[in-house]
Design a protein around this motif. Structure first.
Motif, mmCIF file in Angstrom:
data_model
loop_
_atom_site.group_PDB
_atom_site.id
_atom_site.type_symbol
_atom_site.label_atom_id
_atom_site.label_comp_id
_atom_site.label_asym_id
_atom_site.label_seq_id
_atom_site.Cartn_x
_atom_site.Cartn_y
_atom_site.Cartn_z
ATOM 1 N N SER B 8 0.980 -1.138 -0.157
ATOM 2 C CA SER B 8 -0.062 -0.177 -0.010
ATOM 3 C C SER B 8 0.957 1.274 -0.058
ATOM 4 C CB SER B 8 -0.880 -0.039 1.208
ATOM 5 O OG SER B 8 -0.134 -0.020 2.307
ATOM 6 N N ARG B 22 -5.164 -3.765 -8.323
ATOM 7 C CA ARG B 22 -5.071 -2.635 -8.066
ATOM 8 C C ARG B 22 -4.740 -2.139 -6.785
ATOM 9 N NH1 ARG B 22 -9.367 -0.665 -11.415
ATOM 10 N NH2 ARG B 22 -10.605 -2.447 -12.171
ATOM 11 N N ALA B 24 -1.658 -0.308 -4.738
ATOM 12 C CA ALA B 24 -1.171 0.728 -4.951
ATOM 13 C C ALA B 24 0.565 0.787 -5.445
ATOM 14 C CB ALA B 24 -1.056 1.686 -3.711
ATOM 15 N N GLU B 42 0.688 1.676 -12.304
ATOM 16 C CA GLU B 42 -0.144 2.814 -13.135
ATOM 17 C C GLU B 42 -1.437 2.272 -13.309
ATOM 18 O OE1 GLU B 42 2.657 0.902 -16.323
ATOM 19 O OE2 GLU B 42 2.823 1.390 -14.365
ATOM 20 N N ASN B 43 -2.015 0.996 -13.197
ATOM 21 C CA ASN B 43 -3.316 0.578 -13.623
ATOM 22 C C ASN B 43 -4.029 0.550 -12.124
ATOM 23 O OD1 ASN B 43 -2.036 -0.460 -15.910
ATOM 24 N ND2 ASN B 43 -1.316 -2.403 -15.054
ATOM 25 N N ALA B 44 -3.605 1.069 -11.007
ATOM 26 C CA ALA B 44 -4.453 1.153 -9.854
ATOM 27 C C ALA B 44 -5.660 1.603 -10.005
ATOM 28 C CB ALA B 44 -3.644 1.920 -8.678
ATOM 29 N N ASN B 45 -5.879 2.697 -10.844
ATOM 30 C CA ASN B 45 -7.279 3.146 -11.020
ATOM 31 C C ASN B 45 -7.997 2.973 -12.429
ATOM 32 O OD1 ASN B 45 -7.089 4.538 -8.356
ATOM 33 N ND2 ASN B 45 -5.449 6.068 -9.252
ATOM 34 N N GLY B 47 -10.018 1.598 -15.338
ATOM 35 C CA GLY B 47 -11.524 1.606 -15.214
ATOM 36 C C GLY B 47 -11.590 -0.063 -15.420
ATOM 37 N N ALA B 50 -7.571 -4.080 -14.958
ATOM 38 C CA ALA B 50 -6.210 -3.829 -14.093
ATOM 39 C C ALA B 50 -5.491 -5.128 -13.998
ATOM 40 C CB ALA B 50 -6.680 -3.192 -12.809
#
Lengths: 134, 104
Positions: B8, B22, B24, B42-45, B47, B50
């Protein structure tokens, strides 16, 4: 955040990728997605004729949860039949029986890919491991 | 051999992240050199996808073992295909350094 879903154990994944209606005039092209655990529920309850409690224990979930998975499976199949939809199997929230192990010392759950020869815990290297099945 | 631990934060005292696609941060630990490196996800957010994108990244990084709290269905399939070992720990009280100490 809702409680995370407990993984459902599936002894063997379905041996097919899906079913498609034939002889229908217009196949509704949006498929119904049948999850592995739903397939497993139908198999245990209606093919192996287990009662829900036994089946739930085999899949590592509670009886009410099993009943929900089973009901969802039946509804999906009914929907596919009535609306002439294709059935596709998708992974869902299952873990497959054969590849996963549980470490009795540190309680980690892990896979052992075929490239590894040693059967030890991936976390604490303990030899005290067992495949997850009953 | 490289091991990835989902984290995290970007320090070894950060808490372990139970999510894979996802998470962190990723902590990359190399057990031959003892090197610890943190990579931001970079894929944590993202859509969607992920898990798939993150799995591809793991293959690119030549990771052999991934420690996380859970793996999505697509991620599982992909990682299995590339013979990457998946480890599930369902205890989010661990910090990254606790886990590194265990696998050393």
């Amino acid at each position: 955040m809702p409680r995370r879903r407990r993984l459902r154990k599936v002894v063997a994944p379905p041996a097919f990728k899906g079913y498609r209606p034939y002889g229908a005039n217009n196949i509704n092209n949006e498929p119904v997605e049948l999850l592995y655990e739903e397939y497993e529920a139908i198999k245990l309850a209606d093919y192996e004729m287990l009662n829900h409690l036994e089946a739930a224990e085999l899949m590592g979930v509670s009886r009410p949860t099993f009943a929900r998975i089973y009901e969802s499976a039946r509804r999906k199949i009914a929907k596919a039949l009535v609306e002439t939809k294709e059935i596709k199997t998708v992974y869902g929230h299952a873990w497959l029986d054969k590849n996963w192990f549980n470490c009795k010392d540190c309680h980690a759950i892990f896979t052992i890919p075929k490239t590894l020869t040693e059967q030890v815990c991936a976390l604490c290297s303990s030899k005290n491991i067992e495949p997850i099945n009953k | 051999m490289k091991t990835v631990i989902t984290s995290s934060g970007n320090k070894v005292d950060a808490k372990f992240d139970l999510r894979f696609g996802r998470a962190a941060w990723f902590c990359v630990f190399d057990d031959t050199t003892g090197n610890v490196e943190f990579i931001e996800n970079e894929n944590a957010n993202a859509g969607n996808g992920a898990g798939t994108k993150t799995s591809e990244k793991m293959v690119e990084l030549d990771v052999k073992k991934i420690i996380s709290g859970d793996f999505g269905p697509k991620a599982k399939d992909l990682l299995e295909k590339f013979d990457i070992q998946m480890v599930i720990i369902q205890n989010d009280e661990y910090s990254i350094s606790d886990i590194i100490a265990k696998i050393k």
